[in-house]
Design a protein around this motif. Sequence first.
Motif, PDB file in Angstrom:
ATOM      1  N   MET A   1      51.665  63.012  67.346  1.00 30.69           N
ATOM      2  CA  MET A   1      52.119  62.857  68.714  1.00 30.69           C
ATOM      3  C   MET A   1      52.626  64.164  69.295  1.00 30.69           C
TER       4      MET A   1
ATOM      5  N   GLY B   1      62.904  65.072  71.798  1.00 23.17           N
ATOM      6  CA  GLY B   1      61.775  64.364  72.401  1.00 23.17           C
ATOM      7  C   GLY B   1      61.325  63.189  71.563  1.00 23.17           C
ATOM      8  N   LEU B   2      61.261  63.410  70.259  1.00 25.55           N
ATOM      9  CA  LEU B   2      60.830  62.327  69.368  1.00 25.55           C
ATOM     10  C   LEU B   2      61.859  61.202  69.334  1.00 25.55           C
TER      11      LEU B   2
ATOM     12  N   HIS C   1      61.325  59.269  72.361  1.00 23.05           N
ATOM     13  CA  HIS C   1      60.063  58.542  72.316  1.00 23.05           C
ATOM     14  C   HIS C   1      60.164  57.288  71.459  1.00 23.05           C
ATOM     15  N   ARG C   2      60.911  57.390  70.367  1.00 23.69           N
ATOM     16  CA  ARG C   2      61.016  56.243  69.469  1.00 23.69           C
ATOM     17  C   ARG C   2      62.121  55.287  69.908  1.00 23.69           C
TER      18      ARG C   2
ATOM     19  N   ARG D   1      57.241  63.784  78.992  1.00 28.42           N
ATOM     20  CA  ARG D   1      56.092  63.052  78.456  1.00 28.42           C
ATOM     21  C   ARG D   1      56.484  62.193  77.261  1.00 28.42           C
ATOM     22  N   CYS D   2      57.535  62.611  76.574  1.00 33.14           N
ATOM     23  CA  CYS D   2      58.009  61.775  75.464  1.00 33.14           C
ATOM     24  C   CYS D   2      58.593  60.479  76.008  1.00 33.14           C
ATOM     25  N   ARG D   3      59.389  60.611  77.005  1.00 37.44           N
ATOM     26  CA  ARG D   3      59.895  59.453  77.724  1.00 37.44           C
ATOM     27  C   ARG D   3      60.318  59.946  79.097  1.00 37.44           C
TER      28      ARG D   3
ATOM     29  N   GLU E   1      59.992  52.548  84.162  1.00 36.22           N
ATOM     30  CA  GLU E   1      59.327  52.775  82.880  1.00 36.22           C
ATOM     31  C   GLU E   1      58.679  51.479  82.448  1.00 36.22           C
TER      32      GLU E   1
END
Lengths: 353, 334
Positions: free
Chosen positions: B1, B21-22, B25-26, B76-78, B267
């Motif tokens: 990702m 970012g991760l 995203h998670r 872009r991750c969230r 979202e």
Amino acid sequence: MSSDCLVELKTNSFKNPTHAAQVTLDAVRNLVLGNAWTCAKDLFNVLTPTERCLFGAINENAPFARNLILRCLKIIRDDYTAIYDANKSLDTHTQKPSVGWDAQPSYAVPFEDLKERLLDSLSELSAEMELNALNMAQHAPQHVHTNDVVLTMGYSPHVELFLKTAAKKGRSYHVIVAEGGPEKLGRKMACSLASEGVAVTLISDAAVFAVMPKVNKVVLGTYLVMSNGGIRAMCGSHLVALAASRYAVPVLICSTSSALVPEYPEVFEESMMHKAPFHDFAPKALCVMKDGTRPAMCNPMYDYVPPDLISIFLFNSGGYVPSYVYSLRSELYSLEDISWIPGRSPDGEKLSQ
Amino acid sequence: MVFELRRVVGGQFHPAVVKFGLQMHRGLLRGSTTRVFGLLHTLSQVLRDYEAPAGKELIRDFDATVLKPSLEFLHRCRPLSLSMRNTVEVFRQTLFGMENTQGDNEVKLKMLEHIADSTEFIRLAREQIKLTAAARIVDEDVVLIYGYCALVTSIVKYAKEHLKKEFKVIVVDTGPDFEGKLSLEELCCAGIQACYTYITALNVVMSKVNKVILGADAILANGAVKGPIGASQVAMVANSRNVPVLVCCETFKFTETVQTDSFHFNELGPESELLNLTENLNLNPGSTSAQIKTLNLKYDVMPGDFVSALVTEIGMLPCSSVPVVTREHFLRRA
């Protein structure tokens, strides 16, 4: 014998509203066919206690059986009066002319042709019941148009039939289905409508207010219709109706006249909190208080939607505004049978009994 | 990702940015304030490790080569929440306000100081809101809260543990996330009498409620409150029964955007959360699921007239005061 055929009704083994009405109608027909009665009064003596027994029943389908008995009582009264009047007018010249109100009919005169007439009326009622939902759904093309966005919540067989009929009549429209409580029956509705080729969008119950600006019409089913034009419907219906009224979206209630109960909502206030089982969303063992007790959970089955949030009722007999429902009540039921119910009469007086 | 995103956005990122970012995203960072804290922390790490290339000006180079792509990556991750956008805007304003400052190190130190100040400011604001709102809870109240908001649960717990109030709490929850379970757990641990219910039962429970306390992700300039999806329904039902609705929100979340519906800046959650056709349905999933779309919104916009008062660190305000507060903030920074 006469009371035997109604025992089944009192044990309340109804599967669904239609089943309840069908079983009741069969029982009443057997009663009328039997020889245990000679005059209309004998029938009342059997049916009236059954009706009162069903009023207090816990079973969720019992009101439909009770409504049907009330319908039958009205039919018996009407048929008796019709025969009575016909016989009276034959020998009217021998009697004194009556002034003002006729005395209450005693229903005690045995008429030979009453049985036949009752059986005719009952089969008429039976035929009407079979077509109830279909007749209601016939109104669909008047209310759902191409490019409309319709919102509904949960699953209701009447709404399903209504929306499918509109689709079959060539209306290509969009349905937004809210999940409808922790049981998520809305998914069943979504699948069913999609199989008919309707464009369906599934949303969570929390998103109803957010999507409401895009909606043209709200179509809901109901469990019972009260005499004041309010409904006792699936939990969450009030939320949808309130959001719709905020955005001035019309709220259509699909139902049949067999869901019309003669009571006013205050009679039901106490029994409002029928608990539905808590299925999947209860946080099971993870929530135990410090002293070992579990927090209370509230999962009511039904919601009350007041008449001012409802635009139109669609019954088998046509469309009605909520304020007209009380009139339908007096059309379907006889005041003599429902006057014992606590609560107010249509004109606002406290009833004496 | 990450590699995919790197390719899309282009360029290399500081490890702190990738980590943050991760995490976003998670969905590991719950609540917009937590994400703002995370963002500030990430910015401070990135800035600390940044050295302007020879012959380049620190402020402009940092903004163009580090800040913008990093934010693009994070977005872009969230999607960045409105409060995060606010934070970034203030950060950039402060950065560009230092053009007259001599020496790169001086600028970096001042910016790190700004980040530390901002963090402390938010922390203190939450503390103050907790005190203000908890004082509104009195004995024998029935307070309704919705989903999970760390600030709201801290208010309720403070009223119980420090102010020794005896009251009940109704936790209203909704799928697909069922975050209310977290609230319920916390309240139960704090010994607060709590009742758990689903959002469809709002009308039934609202007759017993005399206060609704909600959190918010942002307050828009037209007075609308951007909150978790479903919050506007809670406020609507409360409003229909004349139950006061208190919205707790720090003023750094006041924004200059205006919005009248919930569709912009929203979202979308994964479709599978709503549509899991394999379970408990006897219908043929293959043929129908393709025609069923889902709309799994995460936020909604509550009209300001549902709100009785905003509880902020500068006191209790009506929703109409938002533009005044944002202007004051702007003037103070300028």
